[in-house]
Design a protein around this motif. Structure first.
Motif, PDB file in Angstrom:
ATOM      1  N   VAL A  34       4.568   7.478 -14.099  1.00 43.82           N
ATOM      2  CA  VAL A  34       5.510   6.919 -15.083  1.00 43.82           C
ATOM      3  C   VAL A  34       6.752   6.380 -14.362  1.00 43.82           C
ATOM      4  CG1 VAL A  34       7.044   7.501 -17.008  1.00 43.82           C
ATOM      5  CG2 VAL A  34       4.671   8.296 -17.018  1.00 43.82           C
ATOM      6  N   VAL A  35       7.296   7.177 -13.454  1.00 46.02           N
ATOM      7  CA  VAL A  35       8.460   6.729 -12.680  1.00 46.02           C
ATOM      8  C   VAL A  35       8.094   5.494 -11.862  1.00 46.02           C
ATOM      9  CG1 VAL A  35       9.990   7.345 -10.755  1.00 46.02           C
ATOM     10  CG2 VAL A  35       9.573   8.983 -12.585  1.00 46.02           C
ATOM     11  N   ASN A  36       6.959   5.542 -11.192  1.00 44.92           N
ATOM     12  CA  ASN A  36       6.508   4.452 -10.331  1.00 44.92           C
ATOM     13  C   ASN A  36       6.367   3.144 -11.117  1.00 44.92           C
ATOM     14  OD1 ASN A  36       5.090   2.792  -8.464  1.00 44.92           O
ATOM     15  ND2 ASN A  36       4.037   4.552  -7.611  1.00 44.92           N
ATOM     16  N   PHE A  37       5.652   3.188 -12.238  1.00 47.33           N
ATOM     17  CA  PHE A  37       5.437   1.971 -13.021  1.00 47.33           C
ATOM     18  C   PHE A  37       6.724   1.471 -13.670  1.00 47.33           C
ATOM     19  CE2 PHE A  37       1.040   2.945 -12.403  1.00 47.33           C
ATOM     20  CZ  PHE A  37       0.409   1.717 -12.453  1.00 47.33           C
ATOM     21  N   ALA A  38       7.570   2.385 -14.127  1.00 46.95           N
ATOM     22  CA  ALA A  38       8.829   1.962 -14.748  1.00 46.95           C
ATOM     23  C   ALA A  38       9.725   1.253 -13.730  1.00 46.95           C
ATOM     24  CB  ALA A  38       9.551   3.162 -15.350  1.00 46.95           C
ATOM     25  N   ILE A  39       9.851   1.820 -12.543  1.00 43.14           N
ATOM     26  CA  ILE A  39      10.674   1.195 -11.501  1.00 43.14           C
ATOM     27  C   ILE A  39      10.041  -0.120 -11.051  1.00 43.14           C
ATOM     28  CG2 ILE A  39      11.615   1.481  -9.169  1.00 43.14           C
ATOM     29  CD1 ILE A  39      12.972   3.281 -11.201  1.00 43.14           C
ATOM     30  N   PHE A  40       8.712  -0.141 -10.894  1.00 42.96           N
ATOM     31  CA  PHE A  40       8.008  -1.361 -10.492  1.00 42.96           C
ATOM     32  C   PHE A  40       8.260  -2.472 -11.507  1.00 42.96           C
ATOM     33  CE2 PHE A  40       4.018  -3.927 -10.468  1.00 42.96           C
ATOM     34  CZ  PHE A  40       4.094  -4.419  -9.177  1.00 42.96           C
ATOM     35  N   TRP A  41       8.085  -2.167 -12.790  1.00 44.13           N
ATOM     36  CA  TRP A  41       8.280  -3.156 -13.850  1.00 44.13           C
ATOM     37  C   TRP A  41       9.725  -3.651 -13.868  1.00 44.13           C
ATOM     38  CZ3 TRP A  41       4.747  -5.716 -16.482  1.00 44.13           C
ATOM     39  CH2 TRP A  41       5.137  -6.449 -17.593  1.00 44.13           C
ATOM     40  N   THR A  59       7.450   3.228  -5.331  1.00 40.35           N
ATOM     41  CA  THR A  59       6.680   4.322  -4.745  1.00 40.35           C
ATOM     42  C   THR A  59       7.581   5.305  -4.014  1.00 40.35           C
ATOM     43  OG1 THR A  59       4.785   2.841  -4.539  1.00 40.35           O
ATOM     44  CG2 THR A  59       4.725   4.864  -3.254  1.00 40.35           C
ATOM     45  N   VAL A  60       8.596   4.815  -3.324  1.00 36.37           N
ATOM     46  CA  VAL A  60       9.519   5.715  -2.620  1.00 36.37           C
ATOM     47  C   VAL A  60      10.244   6.621  -3.618  1.00 36.37           C
ATOM     48  CG1 VAL A  60      11.677   5.761  -1.300  1.00 36.37           C
ATOM     49  CG2 VAL A  60       9.803   4.299  -0.563  1.00 36.37           C
ATOM     50  N   ILE A  61      10.685   6.072  -4.730  1.00 39.91           N
ATOM     51  CA  ILE A  61      11.372   6.887  -5.739  1.00 39.91           C
ATOM     52  C   ILE A  61      10.393   7.890  -6.362  1.00 39.91           C
ATOM     53  CG2 ILE A  61      12.552   6.801  -7.972  1.00 39.91           C
ATOM     54  CD1 ILE A  61      13.741   4.082  -6.995  1.00 39.91           C
ATOM     55  N   ALA A  62       9.162   7.452  -6.625  1.00 35.82           N
ATOM     56  CA  ALA A  62       8.159   8.363  -7.186  1.00 35.82           C
ATOM     57  C   ALA A  62       7.801   9.471  -6.200  1.00 35.82           C
ATOM     58  CB  ALA A  62       6.910   7.579  -7.581  1.00 35.82           C
ATOM     59  N   ILE A  63       7.760   9.160  -4.918  1.00 34.27           N
ATOM     60  CA  ILE A  63       7.475  10.178  -3.899  1.00 34.27           C
ATOM     61  C   ILE A  63       8.530  11.275  -3.948  1.00 34.27           C
ATOM     62  CG2 ILE A  63       7.525  10.582  -1.391  1.00 34.27           C
ATOM     63  CD1 ILE A  63       6.041   7.886  -1.085  1.00 34.27           C
ATOM     64  N   SER A  94       2.449  10.688   2.198  1.00 36.23           N
ATOM     65  CA  SER A  94       2.901   9.841   1.088  1.00 36.23           C
ATOM     66  C   SER A  94       3.036   8.398   1.553  1.00 36.23           C
ATOM     67  CB  SER A  94       4.236  10.341   0.542  1.00 36.23           C
ATOM     68  OG  SER A  94       4.089  11.611  -0.042  1.00 36.23           O
ATOM     69  N   GLY A  95       3.495   8.222   2.787  1.00 31.26           N
ATOM     70  CA  GLY A  95       3.595   6.877   3.350  1.00 31.26           C
ATOM     71  C   GLY A  95       2.226   6.224   3.472  1.00 31.26           C
ATOM     72  N   PHE A  96       1.224   6.988   3.938  1.00 32.56           N
ATOM     73  CA  PHE A  96      -0.135   6.449   4.003  1.00 32.56           C
ATOM     74  C   PHE A  96      -0.631   6.092   2.600  1.00 32.56           C
ATOM     75  CE2 PHE A  96      -0.749   8.679   8.220  1.00 32.56           C
ATOM     76  CZ  PHE A  96      -0.871   7.506   8.951  1.00 32.56           C
ATOM     77  N   ILE A 100      -1.831   2.431   1.187  1.00 33.85           N
ATOM     78  CA  ILE A 100      -3.079   2.187   0.457  1.00 33.85           C
ATOM     79  C   ILE A 100      -2.773   1.419  -0.819  1.00 33.85           C
ATOM     80  CG2 ILE A 100      -4.947   3.292  -0.844  1.00 33.85           C
ATOM     81  CD1 ILE A 100      -4.800   5.594   1.253  1.00 33.85           C
ATOM     82  N   GLU A 101      -1.820   1.917  -1.578  1.00 27.90           N
ATOM     83  CA  GLU A 101      -1.458   1.298  -2.853  1.00 27.90           C
ATOM     84  C   GLU A 101      -0.941  -0.127  -2.655  1.00 27.90           C
ATOM     85  OE1 GLU A 101       1.821   2.136  -6.321  1.00 27.90           O
ATOM     86  OE2 GLU A 101       1.122   3.824  -5.117  1.00 27.90           O
ATOM     87  N   THR A 102      -0.044  -0.318  -1.691  1.00 27.27           N
ATOM     88  CA  THR A 102       0.529  -1.638  -1.434  1.00 27.27           C
ATOM     89  C   THR A 102      -0.528  -2.578  -0.863  1.00 27.27           C
ATOM     90  OG1 THR A 102       2.665  -0.593  -1.037  1.00 27.27           O
ATOM     91  CG2 THR A 102       2.425  -2.844  -0.281  1.00 27.27           C
ATOM     92  N   GLY A 103      -1.442  -2.056  -0.054  1.00 25.42           N
ATOM     93  CA  GLY A 103      -2.524  -2.880   0.487  1.00 25.42           C
ATOM     94  C   GLY A 103      -3.433  -3.428  -0.597  1.00 25.42           C
ATOM     95  N   VAL A 104      -3.780  -2.579  -1.568  1.00 26.58           N
ATOM     96  CA  VAL A 104      -4.622  -3.040  -2.677  1.00 26.58           C
ATOM     97  C   VAL A 104      -3.866  -4.102  -3.489  1.00 26.58           C
ATOM     98  CG1 VAL A 104      -5.719  -2.341  -4.847  1.00 26.58           C
ATOM     99  CG2 VAL A 104      -5.992  -0.935  -2.803  1.00 26.58           C
ATOM    100  N   LEU A 105      -2.583  -3.872  -3.749  1.00 28.07           N
ATOM    101  CA  LEU A 105      -1.772  -4.839  -4.488  1.00 28.07           C
ATOM    102  C   LEU A 105      -1.675  -6.156  -3.722  1.00 28.07           C
ATOM    103  CD1 LEU A 105       0.086  -5.483  -6.915  1.00 28.07           C
ATOM    104  CD2 LEU A 105       1.961  -4.496  -5.598  1.00 28.07           C
ATOM    105  N   GLY A 106      -1.397  -6.095  -2.437  1.00 32.18           N
ATOM    106  CA  GLY A 106      -1.301  -7.304  -1.622  1.00 32.18           C
ATOM    107  C   GLY A 106      -2.621  -8.050  -1.551  1.00 32.18           C
ATOM    108  N   PHE A 107      -3.722  -7.316  -1.396  1.00 34.47           N
ATOM    109  CA  PHE A 107      -5.047  -7.937  -1.344  1.00 34.47           C
ATOM    110  C   PHE A 107      -5.350  -8.676  -2.642  1.00 34.47           C
ATOM    111  CE2 PHE A 107      -9.658  -7.831  -2.009  1.00 34.47           C
ATOM    112  CZ  PHE A 107     -10.101  -8.453  -0.853  1.00 34.47           C
ATOM    113  N   SER A 108      -5.070  -8.017  -3.765  1.00 38.80           N
ATOM    114  CA  SER A 108      -5.377  -8.655  -5.046  1.00 38.80           C
ATOM    115  C   SER A 108      -4.494  -9.878  -5.288  1.00 38.80           C
ATOM    116  CB  SER A 108      -5.225  -7.658  -6.194  1.00 38.80           C
ATOM    117  OG  SER A 108      -3.863  -7.362  -6.400  1.00 38.80           O
TER     118      SER A 108
END
Length: 191
Positions: A34-41, A59-63, A94-96, A100-108
């Motif tokens: 929830v924190v991650n998506f809210a900050i991302f949006w 992601t850093v804030i959610a971590i 958490s960094g790894f 992973i998360e950023t790689g999937v986003l960048g790939f898409s």
């Protein structure tokens, strides 16, 4: 047929404990999502940041929020002897997970050309799911180590009295062993 604690297998008990751990991990993780998506949006739509930068900030804030939930609720009974080690490993894994998360986003976005906000959120969901599995395994295995389980003591045959001339063991370990031996003898079933 009712199952008692004694007739329940150790594997069944571990699976039951793991199920509870997975549920709690999911609750903490869901709050992080929830924190991650809210900050991302907010970063994408409110601040106009690029999606990968927005993802990293979110992601850093959610971590940070997840660490508090994991340490003080889910894994509060785990070994906390070395917080510096724990925090370092938590941040590394958490960094790894963030990679992973950023790689999937960048790939898409950059390879598949999925660039709308809905498509970015979908890619974030997929990346987050993969990263969550990785984080669960790494956190429980290396970051929040379980305290060693104590094995139930095997019944001990009565010990012959020690002759007064025999040397008495010294040191904390020897004293603890003697104390345990006398406790087992005292509570041994009568024959």
């Amino acid at each position: 047929m009712a199952t008692t604690a004694e007739s329940s297998s150790p594997l069944a008990q571990k699976l039951r404990g793991l199920r509870g751990e997975v549920v709690k991990f999911g609750i903490v993780g869901l709050s992080g999502v929830v924190v991650n998506f809210a900050i991302f949006w907010f970063c994408i739509n409110g601040l106009g940041l690029a999606s990968l930068r927005s993802n990293i900030a979110a992601t850093v804030i959610a971590i940070a929020t997840n660490y508090l939930g994991y340490r003080y609720w889910l894994y509060r009974d785990r070994d906390a002897a070395s917080r510096k080690r724990e925090i370092t490993l938590f941040l590394v894994f958490s960094g790894f997970g963030m990679l992973i998360e950023t790689g999937v986003l960048g790939f898409s976005q950059y390879v598949l050309g999925l660039d709308s906000n809905v498509e970015k959120m979908g890619a974030k969901v997929v990346g987050l799911a993969i990263a969550t599995v990785f984080r669960f395994i790494s956190y429980r295995t290396w970051v929040f180590k379980a305290l060693p389980e104590t094995e139930p003591a095997a019944p001990v045959a009565p010990v012959a009295p020690v002759a007064p001339s025999a040397p008495v063991p010294t040191g904390p370990a020897a004293q603890a062993e003697l104390l345990l031996a006398t406790e087992q003898i005292r509570y041994a079933p009568a024959e």
